[in-house]
Design an enzyme around this catalytic site. Structure first.
Site, PDB file in Angstrom:
ATOM      1  N   SER A  51       0.805  -1.222   0.000  1.00 53.38           N
ATOM      2  CA  SER A  51       0.000   0.000   0.000  1.00 53.38           C
ATOM      3  C   SER A  51       0.837   1.272   0.000  1.00 53.38           C
ATOM      4  CB  SER A  51      -0.943   0.010   1.209  1.00 53.38           C
ATOM      5  OG  SER A  51      -0.208  -0.111   2.417  1.00 53.38           O
ATOM      6  N   GLY A  88      -2.066  -4.300   1.000  1.00 50.09           N
ATOM      7  CA  GLY A  88      -2.208  -5.527   1.780  1.00 50.09           C
ATOM      8  C   GLY A  88      -1.251  -6.627   1.390  1.00 50.09           C
ATOM      9  N   ASN A 119       3.596  -5.635   5.826  1.00 53.65           N
ATOM     10  CA  ASN A 119       2.407  -6.428   6.159  1.00 53.65           C
ATOM     11  C   ASN A 119       2.769  -7.763   6.798  1.00 53.65           C
ATOM     12  OD1 ASN A 119       0.185  -4.731   5.291  1.00 53.65           O
ATOM     13  ND2 ASN A 119       0.957  -5.008   3.223  1.00 53.65           N
ATOM     14  N   ASP A 200      -5.015   6.832   9.875  1.00 54.96           N
ATOM     15  CA  ASP A 200      -4.745   5.459  10.326  1.00 54.96           C
ATOM     16  C   ASP A 200      -3.394   5.343  11.022  1.00 54.96           C
ATOM     17  OD1 ASP A 200      -2.903   5.605   8.258  1.00 54.96           O
ATOM     18  OD2 ASP A 200      -3.824   4.046   7.033  1.00 54.96           O
ATOM     19  N   HIS A 203      -0.129   5.299   7.013  1.00 57.05           N
ATOM     20  CA  HIS A 203       0.078   5.646   5.612  1.00 57.05           C
ATOM     21  C   HIS A 203       0.339   7.148   5.449  1.00 57.05           C
ATOM     22  CE1 HIS A 203      -2.090   1.758   5.203  1.00 57.05           C
ATOM     23  NE2 HIS A 203      -1.209   1.603   4.228  1.00 57.05           N
TER      24      HIS A 203
END
Length: 226
Positions: A51, A88, A119, A200, A203
């Protein structure tokens, strides 16, 4: 190199949500965002990642690869970046789709930039497995004689000292083994700068993307074949 701004990592519920974000089994190689075909002496750069490359939470054209391409062109470097970022994605997912991505290019990449492993860490996957997958990835590009720039990742503090010791050693060790370029911690410029990070807490915002580009563009230029 601290992760104090990643408060979400200390929250089990949010961490579980991250684990369920775009599972690799559901990813398709078609997700590769190609740009216009290279013209003349343009160099093709393949950006293989998760991502952080896909531009999660941003508008089209605002991703790290897109802004990096613009920064290179501003320097007079004719480069076209193929964005193979999939939100992801894990190192296993990246390895699984690498052959497809490489074979899909009309021109052999002059450089591959890899940002994978975050991840794996968030999901608590074995560092040994992450290392094995990245090793296989680098071996593929070495066999294809394509230079690599690794954008490294660090384990979050809540993963524990043993996990961090094993995980954090992956990127410098593989960089040395394959002679790949290395950015030790890709997200370092965003640490303790919440204004550069989305809600979040992980990011980058659009401003954060530009900071990441500014902190890595010199290494990208250095990694490009002369």
């Amino acid at each position: 190199m601290k992760w104090k701004w990643l408060v979400m990592l200390a929250t089990p519920a949010l961490l579980a949500g991250c684990k369920n974000d775009a599972p690799v089994a559901e990813q398709s190689p078609v997700a590769v965002q190609t740009t216009a075909a290279p013209q003349g002496d343009e160099q093709v750069i393949l950006a293989l990642g998760d991502s952080l490359f896909a531009g999660y939470g941003l508008e089209p054209g605002q991703s790290y690869p897109a802004h990096l391409e613009a920064a290179l062109q501003t320097r007079g470097i004719k480069a076209r970046i193929v964005n193979a970022g999939v939100s992801g994605d894990t190192t296993a997912g990246g390895l699984q789709r690498t052959d497809f991505v490489l074979n899909d290019q009309a021109q052999k990449p002059a450089l591959v930039i890899i940002s994978l492993g975050g991840n794996d860490m968030l999901r608590g996957l074995s560092p040994a497995e992450t290392r094995k997958n990245l090793d296989a990835l680098l071996a593929k590009f070495a066999a294809a004689k394509v230079p690599v720039l690794l954008l490294g990742m660090l384990a979050a503090p809540n993963m524990g000292a043993d996990y961090a010791k094993a995980f954090n050693a992956i990127y410098p060790a593989l960089s040395k083994k394959y002679g790949a370029g290395l950015v030790p911690f890709f997200l370092q410029p965003l640490v303790e700068k919440p204004q550069l990070v989305q809600a979040d807490h992980i990011h980058p915002t659009l401003a954060g993307i530009d900071v990441l580009v500014g902190s890595t563009v010199d290494q990208v230029v250095k990694a490009l074949p002369k």
